[in-house]
Design a protein around this motif. Structure first.
Motif, short mmCIF file in Angstrom:
data_model
loop_
_atom_site.label_atom_id
_atom_site.label_comp_id
_atom_site.label_asym_id
_atom_site.label_seq_id
_atom_site.Cartn_x
_atom_site.Cartn_y
_atom_site.Cartn_z
N ARG A 27 0.86 -1.12 -0.09
CA ARG A 27 -0.26 -0.18 -0.06
C ARG A 27 1.09 0.93 0.10
O ARG A 27 0.69 2.05 -0.89
CB ARG A 27 -1.13 -0.11 1.05
N LEU A 28 1.99 1.29 0.97
CA LEU A 28 2.77 2.01 1.05
C LEU A 28 3.87 2.42 -0.67
O LEU A 28 4.00 3.92 -1.39
CB LEU A 28 3.89 2.21 1.81
N ARG A 52 2.73 1.38 -3.63
CA ARG A 52 1.90 1.89 -4.50
C ARG A 52 2.06 4.20 -4.20
O ARG A 52 1.34 4.56 -5.49
CB ARG A 52 0.44 1.46 -4.18
N ARG A 53 1.43 3.86 -2.93
CA ARG A 53 1.36 5.36 -3.13
C ARG A 53 2.27 6.82 -3.25
O ARG A 53 2.22 7.34 -3.61
CB ARG A 53 0.92 5.72 -1.27
N ARG A 99 2.30 6.53 -6.90
CA ARG A 99 1.60 7.14 -7.60
C ARG A 99 2.49 9.25 -7.95
O ARG A 99 2.02 9.42 -8.33
CB ARG A 99 0.10 7.65 -6.81
N MET A 100 3.20 9.19 -6.70
CA MET A 100 3.95 10.70 -6.18
C MET A 100 4.49 10.47 -7.79
O MET A 100 4.98 11.65 -8.13
CB MET A 100 4.34 10.40 -5.31
N LYS A 105 2.32 12.69 5.58
CA LYS A 105 0.04 13.32 5.65
C LYS A 105 -0.24 15.11 4.77
O LYS A 105 0.91 15.99 5.64
CB LYS A 105 -1.00 13.14 5.93
N GLU A 114 2.18 9.68 8.78
CA GLU A 114 2.20 8.60 7.50
C GLU A 114 2.99 7.10 8.28
O GLU A 114 2.54 5.99 8.48
CB GLU A 114 1.38 8.01 6.54
#
Length: 201
Positions: A95-96, A98-99, A102-103, A174, A185
């Motif tokens: 999850r981290l 993929r975040r 995306r950045m 965040k 986060e």
């Protein structure tokens, strides 16, 4: 060095920091409708850190930057063109991850110019993110076939444009940059490096 690094990003504009506080720079960039802010940190004229702020609402990622090699120092390197590159994000499975992926994706156009044959790669391996910038080249070469006859074949190869460097995520916050009251986060801690089996990206 920072100017050479910005060649990678389409439509990037370079500004010297000149001692301005980061919060003011974030506000300045946001007011002018920039989509992202990339801040390179230098120590003794060597780039050793990268701060990536997605505007206007975050998140903010801080990376340690190492093993920087500029294009001019890479043997047989090419020159980058103005074509929008293809983006390859490899192995960002959590999850981290993929975040963070995306950045990185937000820094590049979603409609690459394939004619330019530029490719930018962020490859995650054991939480180290390896950055490479290539152009792929098609060459017609003669190939030996049966009974000494020759046949023409098109072969593809990669030409590195540079720069190349390695990133290690230090924190994900965040919102936009706030060193005092920012909500984190994820923060890298030293004891996270003890396991060879647990990875975060």
């Amino acid at each position: 060095q920072a100017v050479d690094l910005l060649e990678v990003f389409p439509h990037a504009e370079y500004y010297k920091r000149n001692g301005f506080p980061l919060k003011k720079i974030v506000q300045f960039a946001s007011n002018r409708e920039f989509t992202d802010l990339v801040v390179f940190n230098e120590d003794r004229k060597q780039i050793n850190g990268l701060l990536l702020v997605h505007l206007p609402d975050g998140p903010t990622a801080q990376f340690r930057l190492s093993n920087l090699v500029l294009g001019k120092d890479i043997k047989g390197h090419g020159r980058a063109t103005q074509h929008k590159p293809e983006l390859i994000l490899n192995n960002f499975g959590t999850r981290l991850g993929r975040r963070v992926g995306r950045m990185f994706a937000s820094l590049f156009s979603q409609d690459p110019t394939f004619r330019g044959r530029r490719a930018v790669t962020f490859h995650n391996q054991r939480d180290f993110i390896f950055f490479r910038h290539h152009r792929y080249i098609f060459e017609e070469k003669e190939k030996k076939v049966k009974e000494g006859a020759k046949q023409k074949a098109v072969q593809a190869r990669l030409q590195e444009l540079g720069p190349r460097f390695t990133l290690k995520l230090q924190s994900l916050q965040k919102g936009t940059f706030d060193s005092q009251q920012g909500e984190f986060e994820w923060v890298h801690k030293k004891d996270m490096d003890t396991s060879r089996r647990k990875f975060f990206l």
